[in-house]
Design a protein around this motif. Structure first.
Motif, PDB file in Angstrom:
ATOM      1  N   ASP A 113       0.496  -1.432   0.384  1.00 62.05           N
ATOM      2  CA  ASP A 113       0.012  -0.119  -0.104  1.00 62.05           C
ATOM      3  C   ASP A 113       0.650   0.880   0.308  1.00 62.05           C
ATOM      4  O   ASP A 113       0.597   2.019  -0.805  1.00 62.05           O
ATOM      5  CB  ASP A 113      -1.103  -0.237   1.244  1.00 62.05           C
ATOM      6  CG  ASP A 113      -0.625  -0.338   2.868  1.00 62.05           C
ATOM      7  OD1 ASP A 113       0.553  -0.774   2.970  1.00 62.05           O
ATOM      8  OD2 ASP A 113      -1.312   0.504   3.661  1.00 62.05           O
ATOM      9  N   LYS A 114       1.899   1.073   0.718  1.00 61.98           N
ATOM     10  CA  LYS A 114       3.003   2.111   0.663  1.00 61.98           C
ATOM     11  C   LYS A 114       3.570   2.998  -0.738  1.00 61.98           C
ATOM     12  O   LYS A 114       3.677   3.970  -1.336  1.00 61.98           O
ATOM     13  CB  LYS A 114       3.839   2.640   1.424  1.00 61.98           C
ATOM     14  CG  LYS A 114       3.244   2.678   2.839  1.00 61.98           C
ATOM     15  CD  LYS A 114       4.188   2.665   4.246  1.00 61.98           C
ATOM     16  CE  LYS A 114       5.364   3.374   4.288  1.00 61.98           C
ATOM     17  NZ  LYS A 114       6.658   3.424   5.712  1.00 61.98           N
ATOM     18  N   PHE A 115       3.881   1.670  -1.171  1.00 57.87           N
ATOM     19  CA  PHE A 115       4.262   1.484  -2.798  1.00 57.87           C
ATOM     20  C   PHE A 115       3.367   2.940  -3.898  1.00 57.87           C
ATOM     21  O   PHE A 115       3.859   3.523  -3.949  1.00 57.87           O
ATOM     22  CB  PHE A 115       4.857   0.256  -3.050  1.00 57.87           C
ATOM     23  CG  PHE A 115       5.417   0.540  -4.182  1.00 57.87           C
ATOM     24  CD1 PHE A 115       6.941   0.939  -5.197  1.00 57.87           C
ATOM     25  CD2 PHE A 115       4.474   0.099  -5.766  1.00 57.87           C
ATOM     26  CE1 PHE A 115       7.504   0.772  -5.974  1.00 57.87           C
ATOM     27  CE2 PHE A 115       4.859  -0.179  -6.919  1.00 57.87           C
ATOM     28  CZ  PHE A 115       6.372   0.103  -7.357  1.00 57.87           C
ATOM     29  N   THR A 155      -4.506   8.214  -2.727  1.00 57.63           N
ATOM     30  CA  THR A 155      -4.642   8.387  -0.878  1.00 57.63           C
ATOM     31  C   THR A 155      -3.524   6.723  -0.610  1.00 57.63           C
ATOM     32  O   THR A 155      -4.634   5.396  -1.388  1.00 57.63           O
ATOM     33  CB  THR A 155      -5.759   8.250   0.393  1.00 57.63           C
ATOM     34  OG1 THR A 155      -6.372   7.613  -0.714  1.00 57.63           O
ATOM     35  CG2 THR A 155      -6.888   9.338  -0.691  1.00 57.63           C
ATOM     36  N   ARG A 156      -3.615   6.306   0.403  1.00 56.13           N
ATOM     37  CA  ARG A 156      -3.715   4.853   0.882  1.00 56.13           C
ATOM     38  C   ARG A 156      -4.267   4.635   1.042  1.00 56.13           C
ATOM     39  O   ARG A 156      -4.242   3.289   1.122  1.00 56.13           O
ATOM     40  CB  ARG A 156      -2.294   5.412   2.819  1.00 56.13           C
ATOM     41  CG  ARG A 156      -1.452   4.418   2.838  1.00 56.13           C
ATOM     42  CD  ARG A 156       0.137   4.393   4.043  1.00 56.13           C
ATOM     43  NE  ARG A 156       0.187   3.164   4.162  1.00 56.13           N
ATOM     44  CZ  ARG A 156       0.621   2.445   5.013  1.00 56.13           C
ATOM     45  NH1 ARG A 156       1.463   3.341   6.030  1.00 56.13           N
ATOM     46  NH2 ARG A 156       1.171   2.122   5.909  1.00 56.13           N
ATOM     47  N   ALA A 157      -4.973   4.761   1.820  1.00 59.36           N
ATOM     48  CA  ALA A 157      -6.413   4.435   2.372  1.00 59.36           C
ATOM     49  C   ALA A 157      -6.934   4.141   0.736  1.00 59.36           C
ATOM     50  O   ALA A 157      -7.491   2.560   0.854  1.00 59.36           O
ATOM     51  CB  ALA A 157      -7.994   5.261   2.699  1.00 59.36           C
ATOM     52  N   LEU A 158      -7.281   4.544  -0.358  1.00 59.88           N
ATOM     53  CA  LEU A 158      -7.154   3.554  -1.509  1.00 59.88           C
ATOM     54  C   LEU A 158      -6.259   3.010  -1.655  1.00 59.88           C
ATOM     55  O   LEU A 158      -7.179   1.627  -2.746  1.00 59.88           O
ATOM     56  CB  LEU A 158      -7.392   4.819  -2.649  1.00 59.88           C
ATOM     57  CG  LEU A 158      -8.070   5.778  -2.385  1.00 59.88           C
ATOM     58  CD1 LEU A 158      -8.592   6.565  -3.638  1.00 59.88           C
ATOM     59  CD2 LEU A 158      -9.828   5.218  -2.674  1.00 59.88           C
ATOM     60  N   ALA A 159      -4.916   2.930  -1.835  1.00 62.08           N
ATOM     61  CA  ALA A 159      -4.604   2.091  -2.083  1.00 62.08           C
ATOM     62  C   ALA A 159      -4.431   0.411  -0.976  1.00 62.08           C
ATOM     63  O   ALA A 159      -4.354  -0.516  -1.356  1.00 62.08           O
ATOM     64  CB  ALA A 159      -3.129   1.775  -1.778  1.00 62.08           C
ATOM     65  N   GLN A 160      -4.380   0.584   0.561  1.00 64.26           N
ATOM     66  CA  GLN A 160      -5.044  -0.851   1.058  1.00 64.26           C
ATOM     67  C   GLN A 160      -6.479  -1.127   0.272  1.00 64.26           C
ATOM     68  O   GLN A 160      -6.196  -2.303   0.698  1.00 64.26           O
ATOM     69  CB  GLN A 160      -5.608   0.034   2.201  1.00 64.26           C
ATOM     70  CG  GLN A 160      -3.878   0.708   3.293  1.00 64.26           C
ATOM     71  CD  GLN A 160      -4.371   1.205   4.734  1.00 64.26           C
ATOM     72  OE1 GLN A 160      -5.821   1.925   4.614  1.00 64.26           O
ATOM     73  NE2 GLN A 160      -3.652   0.900   5.311  1.00 64.26           N
ATOM     74  N   GLU A 167      -6.565  -5.089  -0.410  1.00 64.36           N
ATOM     75  CA  GLU A 167      -7.219  -5.673  -0.207  1.00 64.36           C
ATOM     76  C   GLU A 167      -8.218  -6.776  -0.251  1.00 64.36           C
ATOM     77  O   GLU A 167      -8.903  -7.356   0.452  1.00 64.36           O
ATOM     78  CB  GLU A 167      -8.050  -5.533   1.536  1.00 64.36           C
ATOM     79  CG  GLU A 167      -6.658  -5.275   1.633  1.00 64.36           C
ATOM     80  CD  GLU A 167      -6.908  -4.115   3.943  1.00 64.36           C
ATOM     81  OE1 GLU A 167      -8.407  -3.671   3.920  1.00 64.36           O
ATOM     82  OE2 GLU A 167      -6.205  -3.805   4.840  1.00 64.36           O
ATOM     83  N   GLN A 168      -8.500  -6.113  -1.628  1.00 67.80           N
ATOM     84  CA  GLN A 168      -9.991  -6.520  -2.791  1.00 67.80           C
ATOM     85  C   GLN A 168      -9.219  -8.081  -2.991  1.00 67.80           C
ATOM     86  O   GLN A 168      -9.741  -8.658  -3.844  1.00 67.80           O
ATOM     87  CB  GLN A 168     -10.031  -5.711  -3.915  1.00 67.80           C
ATOM     88  CG  GLN A 168     -10.741  -4.821  -2.961  1.00 67.80           C
ATOM     89  CD  GLN A 168     -10.501  -3.742  -5.179  1.00 67.80           C
ATOM     90  OE1 GLN A 168      -9.883  -4.098  -5.976  1.00 67.80           O
ATOM     91  NE2 GLN A 168     -11.705  -2.323  -4.732  1.00 67.80           N
ATOM     92  N   GLY A 169      -7.957  -8.486  -2.979  1.00 66.25           N
ATOM     93  CA  GLY A 169      -7.313  -9.930  -3.346  1.00 66.25           C
ATOM     94  C   GLY A 169      -7.722  -9.974  -5.051  1.00 66.25           C
ATOM     95  O   GLY A 169      -7.326 -10.924  -5.746  1.00 66.25           O
ATOM     96  N   ASP A 220      -4.206 -10.124  -0.890  1.00 65.71           N
ATOM     97  CA  ASP A 220      -5.547 -10.093  -0.366  1.00 65.71           C
ATOM     98  C   ASP A 220      -4.892  -9.102   0.386  1.00 65.71           C
ATOM     99  O   ASP A 220      -6.525  -9.149   1.760  1.00 65.71           O
ATOM    100  CB  ASP A 220      -6.486 -11.048  -0.256  1.00 65.71           C
ATOM    101  CG  ASP A 220      -5.485 -12.085   1.314  1.00 65.71           C
ATOM    102  OD1 ASP A 220      -4.753 -11.630   1.252  1.00 65.71           O
ATOM    103  OD2 ASP A 220      -6.350 -12.717   1.059  1.00 65.71           O
ATOM    104  N   ARG A 221      -3.630  -8.680   0.856  1.00 61.96           N
ATOM    105  CA  ARG A 221      -3.091  -8.105   1.824  1.00 61.96           C
ATOM    106  C   ARG A 221      -2.267  -6.896   1.772  1.00 61.96           C
ATOM    107  O   ARG A 221      -1.267  -6.952   0.991  1.00 61.96           O
ATOM    108  CB  ARG A 221      -2.998  -8.598   3.562  1.00 61.96           C
ATOM    109  CG  ARG A 221      -1.348  -9.685   2.785  1.00 61.96           C
ATOM    110  CD  ARG A 221      -1.104 -10.466   3.792  1.00 61.96           C
ATOM    111  NE  ARG A 221       0.462 -11.129   3.859  1.00 61.96           N
ATOM    112  CZ  ARG A 221       1.106 -11.586   2.904  1.00 61.96           C
ATOM    113  NH1 ARG A 221       0.654 -12.907   2.575  1.00 61.96           N
ATOM    114  NH2 ARG A 221       1.855 -11.677   2.694  1.00 61.96           N
TER     115      ARG A 221
END
Length: 93
Positions: A4-6, A15-20, A24-26, A36-37
């Motif tokens: 997510d940071k990358f 945003t980082r939230a969008l990256a997360q 996580e959608q797999g 998926d993480r």
């Protein structure tokens, strides 16, 4: 580095939230393995495959950024291997 940071550092997501959420959608792959993480480890040479903004993106990690810097600095951290977008055929009327 975390996946997510990358994605956020190299400006593939706003945003980082969008990256997360994306991670996580797999539906993301690192070197062909489904992830998926958001905390999956990214290394130089990894190939990431994922759908973003209606197209499939394929990027190879060239460097791990230390920060979310300007766009030219971010673009130097990956190589875009994605196929060019396909134009939709126009209907003749």
């Amino acid at each position: 580095m975390r996946l997510d940071k990358f994605l956020w550092f190299v400006r593939l997501t706003k945003t980082r939230a969008l990256a997360q959420d994306l991670a996580e959608q797999g539906r993301m792959r690192i070197d062909g393995r489904v992830v998926d993480r958001a905390h999956a480890a990214i290394r130089v040479g990894n190939v990431l495959t994922f759908a973003l903004h209606g197209r499939v993106r394929i990027v190879r990690v060239e460097a791990l950024p230390a920060r979310r810097g300007p766009a030219p600095e971010a673009a130097a951290c990956y190589t875009d291997l994605s196929p060019p977008p396909v134009d939709e055929p126009r209907s003749a009327t």
